[in-house]
Structure formats: C-alpha cells, structure tokens
Design a protein around this motif. Structure first.
Motif, short mmCIF file in Angstrom:
data_model
loop_
_atom_site.label_atom_id
_atom_site.label_comp_id
_atom_site.label_asym_id
_atom_site.label_seq_id
_atom_site.Cartn_x
_atom_site.Cartn_y
_atom_site.Cartn_z
N PHE A 20 0.91 -1.30 0.20
CA PHE A 20 0.08 -0.08 0.05
C PHE A 20 0.78 1.19 0.11
CE2 PHE A 20 -2.01 3.35 2.79
CZ PHE A 20 -2.99 3.77 1.81
N TYR A 21 1.82 1.30 0.93
CA TYR A 21 2.61 2.30 0.88
C TYR A 21 3.54 2.58 -0.36
CZ TYR A 21 1.57 2.74 5.99
OH TYR A 21 0.84 2.83 7.26
N TYR A 91 -11.87 0.05 7.00
CA TYR A 91 -11.82 1.21 6.23
C TYR A 91 -11.88 2.43 7.28
CZ TYR A 91 -13.46 5.10 3.50
OH TYR A 91 -13.51 6.46 3.19
N ALA A 92 -12.85 2.33 8.29
CA ALA A 92 -13.23 3.24 9.30
C ALA A 92 -11.92 3.34 10.18
CB ALA A 92 -14.30 2.77 10.26
N PHE A 93 -11.17 2.23 10.61
CA PHE A 93 -10.16 2.50 11.38
C PHE A 93 -9.04 3.32 10.59
CE2 PHE A 93 -5.87 0.39 12.16
CZ PHE A 93 -5.63 0.89 13.67
N TYR A 94 -8.66 2.81 9.36
CA TYR A 94 -7.73 3.40 8.58
C TYR A 94 -7.83 4.88 8.42
CZ TYR A 94 -4.58 4.94 4.84
OH TYR A 94 -3.51 5.65 3.90
N ASP A 104 -12.39 8.61 1.73
CA ASP A 104 -11.06 9.13 1.64
C ASP A 104 -10.78 7.90 0.59
OD1 ASP A 104 -8.70 10.12 1.68
OD2 ASP A 104 -7.79 8.94 3.33
N SER A 105 -10.00 8.29 -0.73
CA SER A 105 -9.69 7.55 -1.72
C SER A 105 -8.55 6.73 -1.16
CB SER A 105 -9.25 8.56 -2.88
OG SER A 105 -8.11 9.49 -2.63
N HIS A 106 -7.78 7.35 -0.53
CA HIS A 106 -6.54 6.44 0.23
C HIS A 106 -7.13 5.08 0.80
CE1 HIS A 106 -3.19 8.93 -1.04
NE2 HIS A 106 -3.86 9.86 -0.65
N GLY A 107 -8.15 5.58 1.70
CA GLY A 107 -8.88 4.55 2.33
C GLY A 107 -9.65 3.31 1.31
N PHE A 108 -10.19 3.72 0.24
CA PHE A 108 -10.42 2.46 -0.71
C PHE A 108 -9.17 2.08 -1.48
CE2 PHE A 108 -14.12 5.82 -0.96
CZ PHE A 108 -15.18 4.94 -0.41
N GLY A 114 -5.63 -4.47 0.50
CA GLY A 114 -5.78 -5.42 1.42
C GLY A 114 -6.70 -6.78 1.07
N LEU A 115 -7.64 -6.58 0.08
CA LEU A 115 -8.35 -7.59 -0.40
C LEU A 115 -7.75 -8.15 -1.48
CD1 LEU A 115 -12.14 -6.05 -0.45
CD2 LEU A 115 -11.32 -7.68 0.84
N SER A 116 -6.83 -7.75 -2.08
CA SER A 116 -5.97 -8.21 -3.10
C SER A 116 -5.02 -8.96 -2.48
CB SER A 116 -5.44 -7.32 -4.36
OG SER A 116 -6.15 -6.37 -4.87
N VAL A 117 -4.33 -8.66 -1.62
CA VAL A 117 -3.50 -9.63 -0.77
C VAL A 117 -4.17 -10.82 -0.25
CG1 VAL A 117 -2.04 -9.73 1.26
CG2 VAL A 117 -1.83 -7.98 -0.27
N LEU A 118 -5.21 -10.59 0.55
CA LEU A 118 -6.26 -11.56 0.84
C LEU A 118 -6.53 -12.79 -0.09
CD1 LEU A 118 -8.74 -10.28 3.53
CD2 LEU A 118 -6.78 -11.84 3.95
N ALA A 119 -6.83 -12.17 -1.19
CA ALA A 119 -7.23 -12.92 -2.37
C ALA A 119 -6.02 -13.81 -2.74
CB ALA A 119 -7.78 -12.25 -3.52
N PHE A 120 -4.98 -13.07 -3.00
CA PHE A 120 -3.58 -13.85 -3.39
C PHE A 120 -3.31 -14.82 -2.49
CE2 PHE A 120 0.98 -14.24 -3.62
CZ PHE A 120 0.93 -14.69 -4.76
N LEU A 121 -3.02 -14.76 -1.10
CA LEU A 121 -2.52 -15.42 -0.21
C LEU A 121 -3.80 -16.66 0.21
CD1 LEU A 121 -0.67 -12.99 2.31
CD2 LEU A 121 0.20 -14.54 0.59
N PHE A 122 -4.96 -16.19 0.35
CA PHE A 122 -5.86 -17.16 0.82
C PHE A 122 -6.78 -17.81 -0.40
CE2 PHE A 122 -4.57 -14.92 4.26
CZ PHE A 122 -4.16 -15.76 5.32
#
Length: 134
Positions: A20-21, A91-94, A104-108, A114-122
């Motif tokens: 993300f960063y 999203y709310a936490f971030y 916030d577009s950065h939140g999206f 995050g969802l891409s990483v989850l989809a890739f790893l799991f």
C-alpha cells in the motif's frame, strides 16, 4: 495457498502495508519518506513511526483474530457478509487515524490492496468456501 491461521493473517497485514505504501509513493511520486535522512524534525519522525509502525502493528493486534475466524467460515453468504463488515471496520479504522475526511480515496485504495493480498494469499480457502456443497 496459506491456511487461515492468526500468524498467516498477520503475515497478510505485513504484506499489505508495504504494498500500500509503495503504491502511494509511486502514485504520488513522493520518495522522500523512503530515506530516513529526509526526516528533519521530531514531527517528521513521529509521522514516519505512526504510518510505518503504529498502523500495521495495531491492525495486526486488532484484526488478525477476527479475520482468521472469517476465513474459517464455510457458508458463502456468511463469509461474504462477515468479510464486508470487516472491510467497513478496517476502512473506518484506517480513515479515522489517517484522514480528516469521512470518504477518503486512500482508504478505498487501502482496502483494495488488502482484499487483493487476501485473495492472493488465501485463494484456495476462499475458492473452497464458494465451491463446496454444504
């Protein structure tokens, strides 16, 4: 690929935040935060520690257990609803800790990574949830 253990979910956060960063740095062409020598004041150092230390660590502490439990669900509707709820809370936490805006577009972008990483790893586990006949 990975089993939905707390350690593997924590690993997903450790992959998500650098990606993300890195994406933000490339998108904004702002490479100043990569070099610690660019940190001129105590406020810069505190901001760097906040973004690169606090948010990932607190995210792991708060969200690793719930996300590992969500990944263990077996019904597609239950999994989808729980994951959607998780995404909203994450999203709310971030956004709460990094932005002064509610939308916030950065939140999206954060959630997309995050969802891409989850989809890739799991991906095997997620595929099994939607293809199993229960």
């Amino acid at each position: 690929m990975l089993k939905p253990t707390i350690g593997n979910v924590a690993l997903s956060f450790l992959v998500k935040y650098p990606l993300f960063y890195a994406g933000n740095i490339v998108y904004q062409s702002s490479y100043q935060w990569l070099g610690l020598s660019a940190l001129k004041s105590g406020q810069d150092v505190l901001y760097w520690l906040w973004m690169f230390g606090f948010l990932p660590v607190v995210s792991i502490l708060l969200f690793a257990v719930p996300l590992s439990l969500i990944l263990r669900l077996s019904r597609p509707v239950t999994f989808s609803c729980a994951l959607a709820g998780f995404v909203v809370v994450d999203y709310a936490f971030y956004v709460f800790f990094t932005s002064q805006k509610l939308i916030d577009s950065h939140g999206f972008y954060h959630e997309t990574v995050g969802l891409s990483v989850l989809a890739f790893l799991f991906h095997r586990r997620i595929r099994a949830i939607f293809t199993s006949v229960a």
